[in-house]
Design a protein around this motif. Structure first.
Motif, PDB file in Angstrom:
ATOM      1  N   PHE A 115     100.371 -87.981 -55.619  1.00  0.00           N
ATOM      2  CA  PHE A 115     100.201 -89.437 -55.671  1.00  0.00           C
ATOM      3  C   PHE A 115      98.701 -89.718 -55.826  1.00  0.00           C
ATOM      4  O   PHE A 115      97.907 -89.408 -54.940  1.00  0.00           O
ATOM      5  CB  PHE A 115     100.731 -90.093 -54.398  1.00  0.00           C
ATOM      6  N   THR A 116      98.306 -90.299 -56.935  1.00  0.00           N
ATOM      7  CA  THR A 116      96.895 -90.513 -57.245  1.00  0.00           C
ATOM      8  C   THR A 116      96.575 -92.002 -57.306  1.00  0.00           C
ATOM      9  O   THR A 116      97.468 -92.852 -57.338  1.00  0.00           O
ATOM     10  CB  THR A 116      96.543 -89.873 -58.600  1.00  0.00           C
ATOM     11  N   GLN A 117      95.269 -92.281 -57.362  1.00  0.00           N
ATOM     12  CA  GLN A 117      94.816 -93.668 -57.492  1.00  0.00           C
ATOM     13  C   GLN A 117      94.964 -94.149 -58.933  1.00  0.00           C
ATOM     14  O   GLN A 117      94.901 -93.357 -59.876  1.00  0.00           O
ATOM     15  CB  GLN A 117      93.346 -93.780 -57.076  1.00  0.00           C
ATOM     16  N   CYS A 158      90.510 -96.988 -50.156  1.00  0.00           N
ATOM     17  CA  CYS A 158      90.007 -96.368 -51.385  1.00  0.00           C
ATOM     18  C   CYS A 158      88.520 -96.602 -51.595  1.00  0.00           C
ATOM     19  O   CYS A 158      87.862 -95.863 -52.330  1.00  0.00           O
ATOM     20  CB  CYS A 158      90.784 -96.895 -52.589  1.00  0.00           C
ATOM     21  N   LYS A 159      87.963 -97.685 -50.998  1.00  0.00           N
ATOM     22  CA  LYS A 159      86.544 -98.029 -51.164  1.00  0.00           C
ATOM     23  C   LYS A 159      86.189 -98.270 -52.630  1.00  0.00           C
ATOM     24  O   LYS A 159      85.120 -97.916 -53.095  1.00  0.00           O
ATOM     25  CB  LYS A 159      85.643 -96.909 -50.611  1.00  0.00           C
ATOM     26  N   ILE A 176      70.562 -94.632 -44.762  1.00  0.00           N
ATOM     27  CA  ILE A 176      71.976 -94.875 -45.065  1.00  0.00           C
ATOM     28  C   ILE A 176      72.297 -94.176 -46.376  1.00  0.00           C
ATOM     29  O   ILE A 176      71.838 -94.586 -47.445  1.00  0.00           O
ATOM     30  CB  ILE A 176      72.265 -96.383 -45.182  1.00  0.00           C
ATOM     31  N   SER A 177      73.008 -93.089 -46.277  1.00  0.00           N
ATOM     32  CA  SER A 177      73.364 -92.345 -47.488  1.00  0.00           C
ATOM     33  C   SER A 177      74.735 -92.788 -47.958  1.00  0.00           C
ATOM     34  O   SER A 177      75.703 -92.758 -47.208  1.00  0.00           O
ATOM     35  CB  SER A 177      73.365 -90.842 -47.210  1.00  0.00           C
ATOM     36  N   VAL A 178      74.796 -93.218 -49.193  1.00  0.00           N
ATOM     37  CA  VAL A 178      76.055 -93.659 -49.783  1.00  0.00           C
ATOM     38  C   VAL A 178      76.558 -92.557 -50.696  1.00  0.00           C
ATOM     39  O   VAL A 178      75.980 -92.300 -51.763  1.00  0.00           O
ATOM     40  CB  VAL A 178      75.870 -94.968 -50.573  1.00  0.00           C
ATOM     41  N   ASN A 179      77.567 -91.865 -50.258  1.00  0.00           N
ATOM     42  CA  ASN A 179      78.127 -90.783 -51.057  1.00  0.00           C
ATOM     43  C   ASN A 179      78.953 -91.345 -52.199  1.00  0.00           C
ATOM     44  O   ASN A 179      79.499 -92.449 -52.112  1.00  0.00           O
ATOM     45  CB  ASN A 179      79.008 -89.873 -50.190  1.00  0.00           C
ATOM     46  N   ASP A 180      79.031 -90.574 -53.261  1.00  0.00           N
ATOM     47  CA  ASP A 180      79.906 -90.965 -54.358  1.00  0.00           C
ATOM     48  C   ASP A 180      81.332 -91.047 -53.853  1.00  0.00           C
ATOM     49  O   ASP A 180      81.791 -90.216 -53.051  1.00  0.00           O
ATOM     50  CB  ASP A 180      79.821 -89.946 -55.493  1.00  0.00           C
ATOM     51  N   ILE A 181      82.022 -92.077 -54.301  1.00  0.00           N
ATOM     52  CA  ILE A 181      83.402 -92.256 -53.869  1.00  0.00           C
ATOM     53  C   ILE A 181      84.257 -91.139 -54.456  1.00  0.00           C
ATOM     54  O   ILE A 181      84.326 -90.964 -55.674  1.00  0.00           O
ATOM     55  CB  ILE A 181      83.927 -93.632 -54.299  1.00  0.00           C
ATOM     56  N   GLN A 182      84.849 -90.373 -53.589  1.00  0.00           N
ATOM     57  CA  GLN A 182      85.680 -89.258 -54.024  1.00  0.00           C
ATOM     58  C   GLN A 182      87.086 -89.749 -54.331  1.00  0.00           C
ATOM     59  O   GLN A 182      87.619 -90.617 -53.632  1.00  0.00           O
ATOM     60  CB  GLN A 182      85.742 -88.174 -52.941  1.00  0.00           C
ATOM     61  N   PRO A 183      87.690 -89.208 -55.376  1.00  0.00           N
ATOM     62  CA  PRO A 183      89.070 -89.610 -55.688  1.00  0.00           C
ATOM     63  C   PRO A 183      90.016 -89.209 -54.558  1.00  0.00           C
ATOM     64  O   PRO A 183      89.844 -88.163 -53.932  1.00  0.00           O
ATOM     65  CB  PRO A 183      89.379 -88.859 -56.986  1.00  0.00           C
ATOM     66  N   ILE A 184      90.969 -90.065 -54.301  1.00  0.00           N
ATOM     67  CA  ILE A 184      91.950 -89.815 -53.239  1.00  0.00           C
ATOM     68  C   ILE A 184      93.291 -89.495 -53.888  1.00  0.00           C
ATOM     69  O   ILE A 184      93.732 -90.199 -54.800  1.00  0.00           O
ATOM     70  CB  ILE A 184      92.089 -91.029 -52.313  1.00  0.00           C
ATOM     71  N   TYR A 185      93.912 -88.435 -53.432  1.00  0.00           N
ATOM     72  CA  TYR A 185      95.261 -88.114 -53.908  1.00  0.00           C
ATOM     73  C   TYR A 185      96.023 -87.454 -52.771  1.00  0.00           C
ATOM     74  O   TYR A 185      95.437 -86.886 -51.840  1.00  0.00           O
ATOM     75  CB  TYR A 185      95.217 -87.211 -55.144  1.00  0.00           C
ATOM     76  N   VAL A 186      97.324 -87.550 -52.855  1.00  0.00           N
ATOM     77  CA  VAL A 186      98.190 -87.002 -51.808  1.00  0.00           C
ATOM     78  C   VAL A 186      99.095 -85.946 -52.442  1.00  0.00           C
ATOM     79  O   VAL A 186      99.901 -86.249 -53.339  1.00  0.00           O
ATOM     80  CB  VAL A 186      99.043 -88.094 -51.139  1.00  0.00           C
ATOM     81  N   ILE A 187      98.934 -84.709 -51.984  1.00  0.00           N
ATOM     82  CA  ILE A 187      99.793 -83.629 -52.479  1.00  0.00           C
ATOM     83  C   ILE A 187     101.149 -83.729 -51.795  1.00  0.00           C
ATOM     84  O   ILE A 187     101.249 -84.065 -50.606  1.00  0.00           O
ATOM     85  CB  ILE A 187      99.138 -82.266 -52.189  1.00  0.00           C
ATOM     86  N   LYS A 188     102.180 -83.420 -52.527  1.00  0.00           N
ATOM     87  CA  LYS A 188     103.533 -83.527 -51.983  1.00  0.00           C
ATOM     88  C   LYS A 188     103.859 -82.279 -51.157  1.00  0.00           C
ATOM     89  O   LYS A 188     104.510 -81.349 -51.601  1.00  0.00           O
ATOM     90  CB  LYS A 188     104.537 -83.741 -53.108  1.00  0.00           C
ATOM     91  N   THR A 189     103.368 -82.313 -49.936  1.00  0.00           N
ATOM     92  CA  THR A 189     103.618 -81.229 -48.987  1.00  0.00           C
ATOM     93  C   THR A 189     105.058 -81.293 -48.498  1.00  0.00           C
ATOM     94  O   THR A 189     105.823 -82.199 -48.873  1.00  0.00           O
ATOM     95  CB  THR A 189     102.650 -81.348 -47.800  1.00  0.00           C
ATOM     96  N   PRO A 228     100.212 -94.974 -58.000  1.00  0.00           N
ATOM     97  CA  PRO A 228     101.038 -94.043 -57.209  1.00  0.00           C
ATOM     98  C   PRO A 228     100.601 -93.953 -55.751  1.00  0.00           C
ATOM     99  O   PRO A 228     101.443 -93.819 -54.867  1.00  0.00           O
ATOM    100  CB  PRO A 228     100.838 -92.714 -57.941  1.00  0.00           C
ATOM    101  N   LEU A 229      99.282 -94.029 -55.495  1.00  0.00           N
ATOM    102  CA  LEU A 229      98.818 -93.921 -54.108  1.00  0.00           C
ATOM    103  C   LEU A 229      99.278 -95.122 -53.296  1.00  0.00           C
ATOM    104  O   LEU A 229      99.687 -94.987 -52.135  1.00  0.00           O
ATOM    105  CB  LEU A 229      97.292 -93.819 -54.075  1.00  0.00           C
TER     106      LEU A 229
END
Length: 968
Positions: free
Chosen positions: A948-950, A966-967, A641-654, A684-685
């Motif tokens: 929009f960021t965490q 977001c985990k 079970i590989s637990v990856n580092d939690i990557q930041p989540i953001y939403v670009i204003k497309t 913001p997220l």
């Protein structure tokens, strides 16, 4: 490897020249008999008449005139006899549990031919033991003395007297049950065994239809079996073969050898089949495998089977009869069946499938729970929402009409129906039958029969309730399950009708569940071909070259089972009945005998620690490892079970996101609220998901009043109180009169509950926890009116004012805003903009509980702990209201409800300047500064270059609906 049964078949065929038709072979189970017939055929190599193949129970039934009695019927007969003897008014519901135990005990007493009168005797003086039980051994006498020594009623304690009173009744009850069964020419198994044993003792066991009776592969014997076997031995027609050849079974320190010496000495074999070959070094092929999963054990067994095929240990996948998979835990049967490699076919399942593990049993459990939580409200039946929703999700219910079921589920969640009336649930024929309240056991039987009959109707399987007709069909196996459950309910109903014994619905369901647990649905197939999947008991007297044993955990193999018995351990031991030592010996024998002739043995155990299961290996593995020091190969299977580092989540204003945002601008169809803007500042997220994309969590029924609902009810009550004063002066005596009018307030509270929580057409009386919440709201309302009286006279302007306006944030961008202002009034020439908050005043950064802020930019600072977001909200209301205030002074304020009970209730907002707090008397004084920072915030929301960021504040994530995304 030459199987034990093959050796006997070969020997007897040779010694009798194939004349076996009048020789009965008795085995511990039917499966052993089937394999024995196969070996006879292999030895004979020509057609011959098959000898009679019996189990030990079959043999005793042949020698007895009685038919086997139905256990449920016996329970009702026992209850009737108990009532007659005790003159007790104890209900069947109270009797059924210990009555079932008594049937077990009576069965044991008869199988072990114990003296029932002396066993159940009320011993009042310890010295009587020596006179009454002179036939017992010293060890047995010690055991009895030890037990009764603790129960002699020296102090005449009530519990001891009750215990002895029950014991005085047991022997008459035992006799009465046997007498009634004899009249009906039926008997329980122990009674049949005792009857045959007594015939043997009196030498009346005659007219035996066999030239010889051969007992094969037995181990632990009851006293009645010993008596009959001894009599047949003395008559010269019995022969005995014990599978005691394993050195491990013969080890005197091994519990498997508990009965070995006695059995060999008392019941010797006529022919010598002693094994001298190929049984000395095969135990070296033992592999112990630990795996942290139940289903994973089945998957591991699949890998082992594939390896056995690859290495030719299973020479032909179509003839894998030399291989057996043993399941001490029957719940792994289906996972195992799904895991067998496709190359292996056929598969022979000897253990059957327990009816209690089928989908129909799952549905019945849901129905039992549903009826158990039935509630009467104002005399009308209501069903509990959790049980209703759980039942509606069952596949059989979905088949009756998926669209209707989903609409009903959504209705319950949307309108927060904690208890649902019957009329709201009867949406189709099946639901009408299910959601019927029950009052007695007879109704329960007819109720279940009605449901099961409907489920078995052909039109139910083929009706096109969904778009895909195939999804509506029940498989033939499922129809078989329904049929078996149907006949079980019918049987219970027949017994209830015959004996006219009343019981409540709960006891009916419990009794039915016990019956279902004892019913297995056999798998039909060719027993002498293919891979064998079996339980531990089916392995008796059988041998396989390859053995895969799952669930080799302590508590599963050997099974950890506490016998339900009324006879204490010491008395069981003293009278020679079976005890836990017998159980330990039996399972040790099963295991060590089973592995003796196998070439390859794989023992798989679950390494997980969950609840009371500690992932411990079976004691047999430890014994092989440390006592016998066998060469074991051990390995642990783990999951990567590989637990990856939690990557930041953001939403670009497309472009698509900007189109959604444009809906909040002038000409759009949406508007930003103060709570939405506060959400953006917090995260913001979260704002993007909640306000832009309108992602909402699944609705769920709330049994308790949540904080938001509590606030809504309070708001509604206050609105109703002050609406009568709208546009008029409010005087102190008017508020005092309302405070004292509890009837009026009760009506408002019930009406507010109905509108904000129950969402029904008519208000209802509050009960239980909701009543308590209503009383708390009453206190808050009265306290609010007390505080308002200090401000009288004042002009009440309006409540729950909706303001929708357009707000320019730049020369070419105008945002649509909306607000619901809780309360607007005018006190001493100043218009108050009041916001109600159901919590307590938050602590400011200085630690005080005042409604205070240091500077306007703090209201929009994302990184500021304890940001005064409530002040930002009411200031936004004031800013929007200023456009219609005609230049009047605006004084924003906040009513924190929990602060209402403070000595000096303070609702005024203050600006902290140096060490002093300045009350905001007129919002216009800070309006310009507030508007500038407010516009900066809005510009950031609509800036296409700012994603929009965490949030960086993880405390914000604690109660966020989107935390799972977001985990964090």
């Amino acid at each position: 490897m030459t199987p034990f049964l093959y050796r006997i078949a070969e020997t007897y065929y040779k010694e009798t020249s194939g004349n076996l038709s009048d020789i009965a072979f008795v085995f511990p189970n039917r499966r052993a008999g089937v394999f024995f017939q196969k070996y006879i055929a292999q030895v004979a190599k020509k057609p011959i008449f098959s000898p009679p193949i019996l189990t030990i129970s079959d043999l005793f039934c042949q020698f007895s005139p009685y038919l086997q009695a139905d256990r449920t019927s016996m329970l009702f007969i026992l209850y009737q006899k108990f009532q007659a003897l005790s003159l007790s008014n104890e209900s069947f519901d109270d009797f059924v549990f210990w009555g079932d135990m008594l049937l077990n005990d009576f069965d044991d007493v008869d199988k072990y031919v114990a003296n029932p009168e002396q066993l159940f005797r009320n011993i009042k003086e310890l010295k009587e033991i020596d006179e009454l039980f002179d036939y017992l051994t010293p060890n047995q006498l010690d055991a009895i003395r030890q037990f009764w020594g603790n129960f002699i009623p020296i102090n005449e304690s009530r519990k001891k007297m009750e215990f002895l009173a029950i014991w005085e009744l047991l022997y008459p009850l035992y006799c009465a049950l046997r007498e009634e069964l004899q009249k009906k020419n039926i008997a329980y198994e122990g009674m049949i065994f005792r009857d045959v044993a007594e015939k043997a003792l009196s030498k009346k066991l005659n007219n035996i239809p066999y030239r010889r009776i051969v007992f094969i592969g037995l181990n632990v014997l009851s006293k009645s079996e010993e008596i009959v076997m001894s009599r047949l031995r003395d008559m010269g027609i019995a022969d005995f073969y014990w599978d005691y050849y394993s050195p491990l079974v013969c080890d005197k320190y091994n519990k498997a050898s508990f009965f070995l010496s006695e059995n060999r000495l008392k019941y010797p074999s006529q022919y010598d089949i002693f094994e001298t070959d190929e049984n000395t070094d095969n135990l070296s092929q033992i592999e112990i495998i630990g795996i942290p999963s139940a289903v994973g054990q089945a998957k591991q067994a699949c890998k082992i089977l594939s390896e056995l095929l690859k290495n030719k240990d299973i020479p032909n996948p179509e003839k894998a009869i030399n291989t057996a998979i043993i399941l001490p835990d029957e719940h792994l049967l289906l996972p195992m069946l799904y895991s067998v490699p496709k190359e292996i076919d056929p598969i022979n399942v000897t253990m059957g499938y327990t009816l209690s593990n089928t989908p129909v049993a799952g549905l019945m459990e849901e129905i039992f729970d549903l009826q158990k939580h039935l509630r009467l409200i104002s005399g009308q039946p209501y069903f509990y929402h959790r049980k209703v929703l759980s039942l509606l999700s069952h596949r059989y219910i979905m088949i009756s009409g998926e669209k209707i079921i989903l609409e009903l589920s959504n209705y319950i969640r949307k309108y927060n129906r904690v208890f649902i009336p019957v009329n709201d649930l009867a949406k189709n024929e099946l639901l009408k039958r299910i959601f019927t309240p029950l009052t007695n056991a007879q109704e329960a039987a007819d109720y279940l029969i009605s449901i099961l009959e409907y489920l078995q109707q052909e039109h139910f399987f083929t009706s096109k309730a969904n778009d895909e007709k195939e999804n509506n069909k029940l498989t033939p196996l499922e129809k078989e399950f329904l049929y078996h459950y149907y006949i079980t309910v019918n049987r219970l109903k027949e017994v209830m009708t015959e004996y006219k014994t009343g019981m409540n619905v709960s006891t009916f369901f419990r009794l039915l569940n016990k019956m279902v647990n004892n019913i297995t649905i056999p798998f039909r197939g060719e027993p002498l071909s293919g891979l064998q999947i079996m339980g531990v008991l089916e392995t008796r007297a059988l041998d396989f070259e390859n053995l895969i044993v799952l669930s080799m955990n302590e508590g599963i193999f050997p099974v950890k089972k506490v016998a339900n018995t009324f006879i204490p351990y010491n008395l069981r031991k003293g009278f020679g009945l079976s005890t836990s030592e017998h159980q330990d010996s039996i399972y040790a024998y099963y295991f060590y005998r089973m592995i003796y002739r196998a070439k390859k043995i794989f023992l798989i155990y679950d390494t997980r620690t969950e609840g009371t299961d500690i992932g411990e290996m079976s004691r047999y593995i430890y014994q092989m490892k440390y006592h016998y020091r066998l060469p074991l190969k051990e390995k642990l299977v783990t999951y990567d079970i590989s637990v990856n580092d939690i990557q930041p989540i953001y939403v670009i204003k497309t472009e698509n996101v900007k189109k959604q945002l444009d809906r909040f601008l002038s000409g759009g169809d949406r508007a930003l609220s103060a709570s939405a803007i506060n959400t953006y500042i917090n995260c913001p997220l979260q704002f993007y998901l909640q306000s832009v994309e309108r992602v909402t969590p699944d609705d769920d029924v709330s049994e308790n009043i949540e904080a938001s609902t509590f606030g809504s009810i309070y708001h509604r009550v206050m609105e109703c109180i002050y609406n009568r004063f709208k546009g008029n002066l409010v005087m102190g005596d008017a508020l005092e009169k309302i405070q004292k009018d509890d009837t009026f307030l009760t009506g408002l509270i019930e009406s507010a509950f109905n509108e904000c929580y129950y969402q029904k057409d008519e208000p209802q009386r509050l009960t239980g926890q909701n009543y308590l919440v209503g009383e708390i709201i009453r206190k808050y309302v009265k306290r609010t009116l007390s505080s308002d009286r200090k401000l009288t006279p004042f002009l009440y302007i309006e409540s729950e004012r909706l303001i929708e306006t357009e707000h320019s944030i730049s020369p070419n961008k105008t945002v649509r805003l909306k607000a619901f202002i809780d309360r607007v009034d005018e006190v001493k020439g100043k218009v108050r903009i009041i916001d109600y908050k159901s919590g307590a005043k938050p602590r400011s950064n200085s630690g005080s509980r005042e409604i205070v802020f240091r500077k306007i930019e703090d209201l929009f600072d994302k990184n500021l702990p304890n940001r005064p977001k409530a002040i930002m909200q009411v200031f936004m209301y004031a800013m929007m209201y200023s456009k219609i205030a005609n230049g009047k002074n605006l004084k924003p304020g906040i009513y924190y409800l929990r602060s209402l009970f403070e000595h000096n209730f303070d609702w005024e907002i203050k600006l902290k300047i140096d060490k002093t707090n300045k009350i905001i008397e007129d919002f216009h004084d800070i309006c310009s500064d507030f508007t500038n920072h407010f516009n900066q915030c809005l510009n950031e929301i609509f800036d296409e270059n700012i994603p929009f960021t965490q949030t960086n504040d993880l405390k914000t994530c604690e109660y966020c609906d989107f935390a799972s995304i977001c985990k964090r």
